[in-house]
Design an enzyme around this catalytic site. Structure first.
Site, PDB file in Angstrom:
ATOM      1  N   HIS A  37       0.834  -1.198   0.000  1.00  0.00           N
ATOM      2  CA  HIS A  37       0.000   0.000   0.000  1.00  0.00           C
ATOM      3  C   HIS A  37       0.875   1.257   0.000  1.00  0.00           C
ATOM      4  O   HIS A  37       0.647   2.192  -0.775  1.00  0.00           O
ATOM      5  CB  HIS A  37      -0.905  -0.008   1.229  1.00  0.00           C
ATOM      6  CG  HIS A  37      -1.611   1.271   1.492  1.00  0.00           C
ATOM      7  ND1 HIS A  37      -2.924   1.496   1.150  1.00  0.00           N
ATOM      8  CD2 HIS A  37      -1.183   2.436   2.058  1.00  0.00           C
ATOM      9  CE1 HIS A  37      -3.275   2.720   1.492  1.00  0.00           C
ATOM     10  NE2 HIS A  37      -2.226   3.301   2.049  1.00  0.00           N
ATOM     11  N   GLU A  38       1.863   1.293   0.877  1.00  0.00           N
ATOM     12  CA  GLU A  38       2.695   2.490   1.001  1.00  0.00           C
ATOM     13  C   GLU A  38       3.509   2.739  -0.272  1.00  0.00           C
ATOM     14  O   GLU A  38       3.682   3.889  -0.686  1.00  0.00           O
ATOM     15  CB  GLU A  38       3.622   2.347   2.213  1.00  0.00           C
ATOM     16  CG  GLU A  38       2.902   2.339   3.551  1.00  0.00           C
ATOM     17  CD  GLU A  38       2.121   3.610   3.813  1.00  0.00           C
ATOM     18  OE1 GLU A  38       2.539   4.681   3.335  1.00  0.00           O
ATOM     19  OE2 GLU A  38       1.081   3.538   4.497  1.00  0.00           O
TER      20      GLU A  38
ATOM     21  N   HIS B 145      -6.143   8.973  -0.831  1.00  0.00           N
ATOM     22  CA  HIS B 145      -6.817   7.676  -0.770  1.00  0.00           C
ATOM     23  C   HIS B 145      -8.181   7.809  -1.440  1.00  0.00           C
ATOM     24  O   HIS B 145      -8.703   8.902  -1.598  1.00  0.00           O
ATOM     25  CB  HIS B 145      -7.021   7.214   0.675  1.00  0.00           C
ATOM     26  CG  HIS B 145      -5.760   7.005   1.437  1.00  0.00           C
ATOM     27  ND1 HIS B 145      -5.123   8.017   2.135  1.00  0.00           N
ATOM     28  CD2 HIS B 145      -5.007   5.885   1.623  1.00  0.00           C
ATOM     29  CE1 HIS B 145      -4.034   7.544   2.707  1.00  0.00           C
ATOM     30  NE2 HIS B 145      -3.940   6.249   2.414  1.00  0.00           N
TER      31      HIS B 145
ATOM     32  N   HIS C 289       1.784   4.651  -2.852  1.00  0.00           N
ATOM     33  CA  HIS C 289       1.881   6.102  -2.674  1.00  0.00           C
ATOM     34  C   HIS C 289       3.145   6.643  -3.351  1.00  0.00           C
ATOM     35  O   HIS C 289       3.117   7.704  -3.984  1.00  0.00           O
ATOM     36  CB  HIS C 289       1.910   6.459  -1.185  1.00  0.00           C
ATOM     37  CG  HIS C 289       0.601   6.325  -0.484  1.00  0.00           C
ATOM     38  ND1 HIS C 289      -0.557   6.887  -0.981  1.00  0.00           N
ATOM     39  CD2 HIS C 289       0.255   5.713   0.675  1.00  0.00           C
ATOM     40  CE1 HIS C 289      -1.560   6.631  -0.150  1.00  0.00           C
ATOM     41  NE2 HIS C 289      -1.095   5.918   0.859  1.00  0.00           N
TER      42      HIS C 289
END
EC number: 3.4.24.-
Length: 654
Positions: free
Chosen positions: A237-238, A342, A241
C-alpha cells in the site's frame, strides 16, 4: 452530565483497551505527514533528452517491466532488531517481485544518480549537473531531507561559496545505480511513527523528462512490525503512494502521449497555491458540488474532490453501472495523512487504497487505473482483485450520501446493503452478519459516538438517521448516531469484528468466534461467511443453550452455479439464494441445531468464473481472478486505522 475529568478518564481507559486489543490488526497510514510537496525534486538523468514534453513512442514506449532497486539502511539509531531486519528484507523482496510483474515503464538511462542537497538555511534546495549550490554542497547525503543515502548514489555537486564567478566541483558523480527505474530506500526508525503505524513511505525525486518518481523512502516502525502478511500488505500500500497515488504527485501526471496533464511554467513546474504547494488542473483533479446530499434534516450540498482521469472514469462507470460518472471521489477526511491521497471509503470501502480498511481487502482496477493515468506506467490488470463493494449500485450511489441511498432502498423495499441501520454496542455487538464480500463475520458499526466526541455531535452533513431498525426519532442522542469509521462519512456498514486478539471471524485465516466454536465453524483459505436464519441451539450433554452469534465461517464450493456449504464435513446444497436449510448434526458429542441462509453463487463465488457464470457476467473485465489463498506472496494489500487514532482525530477535527 459528566464533567471534563470524567470524559478524559473515559477516553484514556477506552484508548488503553483498544490499544491492547487491536493494534496488531490495523495500521495508521501517515502518508503526507512528511512535507513531500516540498521534497519532490526533478532530477535530470544523463542520457535523457532535454525536452520534457516529448511524445512517447518508438523506443520510448512502455515495453519493459519496472526495475526496483532496494537499498536497506538499518544502521541509523540501530533500532530494528536483526530478526525484524530479515523479516523486512524478505517481505520487501516479495513486494518488489509483485510490482515488477504488474508495471511496465519507459526505462531510465543507466546509471541512475540522484541530486544532492545544498548546505544552508533551506534544506529543500538541491543541486544538479547544471545548477550549482550558491554556497556549499551538503556533506549530508539525504533524500526527503531526513533520510541518509549512500553518497555513491548521488550526482556531482558544484559549489560557489557565495561567488557565482568562482564555482568549483566539490563532489564528483558517484557510480550510481545500474538497471534501476525506482530506487527505494528502506529504514527502520521511530521517526514520524504513530502508535499504530507499521510503515510509511514517500516519493522524494522525479526524473525531469516525464516526471515519474525515481526515488522514494519507506520506513518501518520498529515497535509495530509483527505479522508477515500484515507487513506485506502495508508495504505494498505504502509503495503505491511512492509510485503515484499521492496528492503531491497529481500535478505531475502525464497524458497517454506523455504531455503534462497540468499546465507548466517556463521552468516546467505546475502552478502553486497560496501555501506554495503544486496544484493539479481540473483535467486531473476536480472539485464537484453534490446537490442532493441527504441528511436527517433534508437535502444539502456537499463539495467533494474527484479524480477525473480517463482510465479511472472508465473503471468507475463500469463498476458502479453509471455511464454519466465524471470522476471517482477522493477521501476528504482523516487529516493530511489520509485526505486526498486515498479513495473515498464511503464509495469503495475495502479497496486497498482507501484510508481505513481491515484484514480483507481488494487491490482493484481503481488503483491500477490511477497508476496508468499518471502517464508513467502500463499496468497488467489481470493481477487486480475483484471489488464487490458498490458494484452496480448506480449513479445515485456515487452522487449522494449513504443516508439517501438507504432511504431510497427502503422505499423500494430492497436490501440496504452494503450499509446497515442497526444501532449497536461496539463493545458487545449484536445481530452479527457477513460483510459484503463474505470474507468475515461482521457487526453493524452504527454506534452512539457521544463519548468519542467529548459531547460534540457528529457534523450535521453526516447525521443521517431519525430512525433505524431498532430505534426511532425519540431515541436519545440522535446527533451522535453514526458509523464508527469517520472516513466512511460516518456511514454504518458491516465491519470486521473489533477488539479481537486472534482475528476471530476472519474466514480465511482467523479462528472461531468462541472457544467452544458454538457456530460449528471452519476457517481456512476455502471458507467464507454464511448467515444463520436465527440463533442456533447448542446441546452439550444435558446442557442446552442459545448460541451468541448469527453468522459463521464455513467451507464452500460452487459447481454449475450451485452453492454447497460444508459444516463439519456435512454438505448442504442450496437450490436457490435465500433458501433456509436446517442444520441438525452432532460433532464431538455436541449437537448443533439451526438454519443457514443460502447465498447466491455470485455472492460467495464471485471469483470463480468457471463454476459461477453469473460472476463472470458481472465481473467480466477480469481475465483470470485469483482463487482465495493464504499465501503471503499473493495476498492483497491492506491498510487501516487503529480505532484509537480514529477517536483521537474526532477530538482534534471536530
Amino acid at each position: 452530565m459528566k464533567g471534563p475529568t470524567s470524559y478524559s478518564f473515559y477516553i484514556l481507559i477506552l484508548s488503553l483497551v483498544l490499544a491492547s486489543t487491536v493494534t496488531s490488526h490495523y495500521h495508521e497510514c501517515p502518508h503526507d505527514k512528511l512535507p513531500t510537496k516540498k521534497f519532490l525534486i526533478r532530477t535530470h538523468l544523463e542520457g535523457s533528452t532535454d525536452k520534457a514534453t516529448k511524445n512517447v513512442g518508438g523506443d520510448d514506449g512502455f515495453n519493459q517491466p519496472i526495475r526496483i532497486n532496494i537499498h536497506y539502511n538499518f544502521s541509523i539509531f540501530g533500532v530494528l532488531t536483526e530478526d525484524k531486519q530479515e523479516q523486512v528484507k524478505t517481505i520487501m523482496g516479495q513486494v518488489k517481485e509483485n510490482l515488477e510483474s504488474i508495471l511496465t515503464v519507459r526505462r531510465t538511462p543507466s546509471p541512475l544518480r540522484l541530486r544532492r542537497a545544498c548546505d544552508g538555511d533551506n534544506p529543500f534546495i538541491l543541486t544538479g549537473p547544471t545548477e550549482p549550490c550558491f554556497n556549499r554542497c551538503s556533506n549530508n547525503s539525504a533524500i526527503c531531507s531526513f533520510f541518509p543515502v549512500p553518497s555513491d548514489h548521488l550526482q556531482r555537486c558544484v559549489e560557489c561559496n557565495g561567488d557565482r564567478s568562482n564555482c568549483v566541483e566539490a563532489y564528483s558523480d558517484g557510480p550510481g545505480l545500474e538497471d534501476t527505474d525506482l530506487a527505494l530506500y528502506v529504514y527502520g526508525v521511530s521517526l514520524f511513527c504513530g502508535a499504530s503505524t507499521i510503515a510509511y513511505a514517500s516519493s522524494c525525486q522525479l526524473e525531469d523528462q516525464y516526471d515519474r518518481p525515481i526515488a522514494g523512502i519507506i520506513n518501518f516502525c520498529p515497535s509495530n512490525i509483527d505479522d508477515d502478511e500484515e507487513v506485506f500488505q502495508v508495504a505494498k500500500h505504502e509503495i503505491f503512494h511512492v509510485l503515484g497515488f499521492s496528492s503531491s504527485l497529481y500535478p505531475w501526471y502525464r497524458d497517454e502521449n506523455g504531455n503534462p496533464r497540468t499546465r507548466r511554467d517556463a521552468n516546467g513546474n505546475p502552478p502553486t497555491d497560496a501555501n506554495g504547494d503544486y496544484v493539479a488542473d481540473e483535467s486531473t483533479v476536480k472539485m464537484v458540488n453534490l446537490t442532493d446530499w441527504q441528511t436527517r434534516f433534508g437535502p444539502t450540498n456537499k463539495t467533494v474532490t474527484q479524480l477525473v482521469t480517463p482510465k479511472v472514469v472508465e473503471v468507475g462507470r463500469r463498476h458502479f453501472n453509471c455511464n454519466t460518472l465524471e470522476g471517482v471521489q477522493l477521501e476528504d477526511q482523516g487529516g493530511g495523512g489520509t485526505a486526498g491521497s486515498h479513495w473515498e471509503k464511503r464509495l469503495l470501502n475495502y479497496e486497498a487504497m482507501t484510508g481505513v480498511i481491515s484484514q480483507n481487502i481488494a487491490f482493484s482496477n481503481f488503483s491500477y487505473a490511477l497508476l496508468e493515468d499518471s502517464g508513467w506506467y502500463k499496468v497488467d490488470y489481470s493481477n487486480a482483485s475483484i471489488l464487490v463493494w458498490g458494484r452496480g449500485d448506480g449513479c445515485g450511489y456515487t452522487a449522494g450520501s449513504c443516508g439517501g441511498y438507504i432511504d431510497t432502498k427502503k422505499r423500494q423495499n430492497q436490501p440496504i446493503a452494503p450499509f446497515c441501520n442497526f444501532f449497536n454496542d461496539e463493545f458487545n455487538p449484536q445481530n452479527l452478519s457477513c460483510n459484503i464480500d463474505r470474507t468475515a463475520v461482521a457487526f453493524c458499526n452504527l454506534v452512539d459516538n457521544y463519548y468519542y466526541y467529548l459531547d460534540v455531535s457528529i457534523p450535521p452533513e453526516y447525521q443521517y438517521f431519525n430512525s433505524g431498525a431498532n430505534f426511532n426519532s425519540s431515541a436519545f442522542r440522535l446527533p451522535f448516531y453514526g458509523g464508527i469509521v469517520h472516513t466512511a462519512d460516518f456511514c454504518p456498514f458491516y465491519f470486521d469484528l473489533p477488539f479481537r486478539q486472534a482475528l476471530e471471524g476472519i474466514c480465511r485465516k482467523g479462528i472461531p468466534l468462541t472457544d467452544s466454536n458454538e457456530a460449528a465453524e471452519t476457517y481456512g483459505p476455502r471458507s467464507r461467511c454464511v448467515d444463520h436464519s436465527g440463533k442456533w441451539q447448542i446441546t452439550n450433554g444435558s446442557n442446552t443453550y442459545t448460541a451468541q452469534y448469527s453468522a459463521g465461517c464455513y467451507e464452500y464450493q460452487c459447481s454449475n452455479s450451485v452453492v454447497t456449504i460444508m459444516i463439519f464435513g456435512q454438505s448442504y446444497t442450496c437450490s436457490r439464494a435465500g433458501q433456509v436449510i436446517q442444520v441438525d448434526q452432532t460433532a464431538d458429542g455436541v449437537r448443533y441445531r439451526g438454519g443457514i441462509v443460502c447465498p447466491s453463487c455470485v455472492e460467495i463465488c464471485y471469483d470463480d468464473f468457471e463454476n459461477c457464470p453469473e460472476a463472470a457476467e458481472l465481473y467480466g473485465e477480469f481475465a483470470s481472478p485469483a482463487p482465495p489463498t493464504d499465501s503471503v506472496g499473493s495476498l492483497l494489500p491492506m491498510v487501516g486505522l487503529l480505532f484509537v487514532a480514529i477517536f483521537a482525530s474526532f477530538a482534534v477535527n471536530y
